[in-house]
Design an enzyme around this catalytic site. Sequence first.
Site, PDB file in Angstrom:
ATOM      1  N   CYS A  25      -4.948   2.732  -2.503  1.00 53.95           N
ATOM      2  CA  CYS A  25      -3.821   3.306  -2.081  1.00 53.95           C
ATOM      3  C   CYS A  25      -3.449   4.641  -2.722  1.00 53.95           C
ATOM      4  CB  CYS A  25      -2.589   2.513  -2.028  1.00 53.95           C
ATOM      5  SG  CYS A  25      -1.862   2.011  -3.391  1.00 53.95           S
ATOM      6  N   HIS A  65       2.397   0.122  -4.764  1.00 55.89           N
ATOM      7  CA  HIS A  65       1.669   0.655  -3.388  1.00 55.89           C
ATOM      8  C   HIS A  65       2.167   2.235  -3.356  1.00 55.89           C
ATOM      9  CE1 HIS A  65      -0.445   0.997   0.018  1.00 55.89           C
ATOM     10  NE2 HIS A  65       0.502   0.897   0.883  1.00 55.89           N
ATOM     11  N   ASP A 116       0.044   6.113   6.026  1.00 57.56           N
ATOM     12  CA  ASP A 116      -0.310   5.095   5.202  1.00 57.56           C
ATOM     13  C   ASP A 116      -1.911   4.709   5.431  1.00 57.56           C
ATOM     14  OD1 ASP A 116      -1.106   3.161   3.398  1.00 57.56           O
ATOM     15  OD2 ASP A 116       0.488   1.922   3.522  1.00 57.56           O
TER      16      ASP A 116
END
Length: 280
Positions: free
Chosen positions: A81, A120, A135
Amino acid sequence: MDQVASSQESVSDYVDLDAYFRRIGYEGPREATPAVLNDIVHAHVLTIPFENLDVLLGKPILLDPASLQKKLVHDRRGGYCFEQNGLLLLVLEAMGYDVAPISARVKLGYARGEITPRTHLVVRIEMDGSSWLADVGVGGLSPTAVLKLELDLPQKTPHETRRIVRDGDLTFHQALLAGQWEDVYQMTMEQMPLIDREVANWYTSTSPKSRFKNLLMVAKAAPSGVRLTMLNDEFSVRDANGKATKTPIGTQEEMLDLLAEHFGVELEGSDRANLPVIRG
C-alpha cells in the site's frame, strides 16, 4: 498533499506521467475528472501487482518519488500500500487532482472491535464538490473503481460491490463477499503525512510480527471480475461469482514461473535464488 519536494519544484517536475501511463496501458485523456480518475484506478489495479517480495528478500522499502517510480514503473515490479498508493498520490497530484493521504486499519479477517495497526494508506480526492476514495494497494481486494465517499450507498465496480458505512466516529470501507458485507478497513479520515507513512512502513517491512515478513502475498485483478492471488505456496483464481480455483505450488521454479506468467514479475540473479517458498 504532504511536502515531498522543495519549494522551487512542483510535483509535475519529478513525476514521469508518460512512463506511468505506458506502464498501466492508459491512453485516454488527462483532465482531472471523475471519469479519468476511475479509468486510471482501473488500469492500475489490472496492471501493477500487489506484492511483498522485497520484504521477504530483506530489501528496504523506499517511499521517495524516485524509488517508487523506479520500482513500480521502470522496473515493472509491484508493491504494497505505501508504494502503490504513494505512487498514485504523486500521479494524481501531478495531474491536478486535489488529493490527500489517509490512514487506515485493515479489518478483513478481524472482528470489528479488534484493534489492528494503522498501517494502511488510501487516497482521498476532492472533486466537483464531492469526496472520493481510491485504493490501489489493498491486495486481493483493491477496488477496481474509485468510490464515492457517500454513506450506505452500494457501489458496483468491475469486481466486487462496495459501500462506505459509519459506526460512531469510524468510517468503514466494505466489500460484498459471498452475499455478506465484510469490513475491508476502517478510517477516521485522518491524514497520513509522509513521516507517518515512513514509520508505519518501517514496522510493516521489518518487524518480525508483521504479516508481510511471514507470508508471501501477491495479487492482481484481471478482466471480467477475475482476481489472481498467490498466498505462500498456493495460487488462486477467483471468478466473478466468488468461486476460487486453487493450485498448490510445489517448487521455487513453479513459483517464479507463476509470478512471471500471471503477475508480470520477473526476478533476476540472487533474488530468484533467494525468494523463499513459504509453506502453509
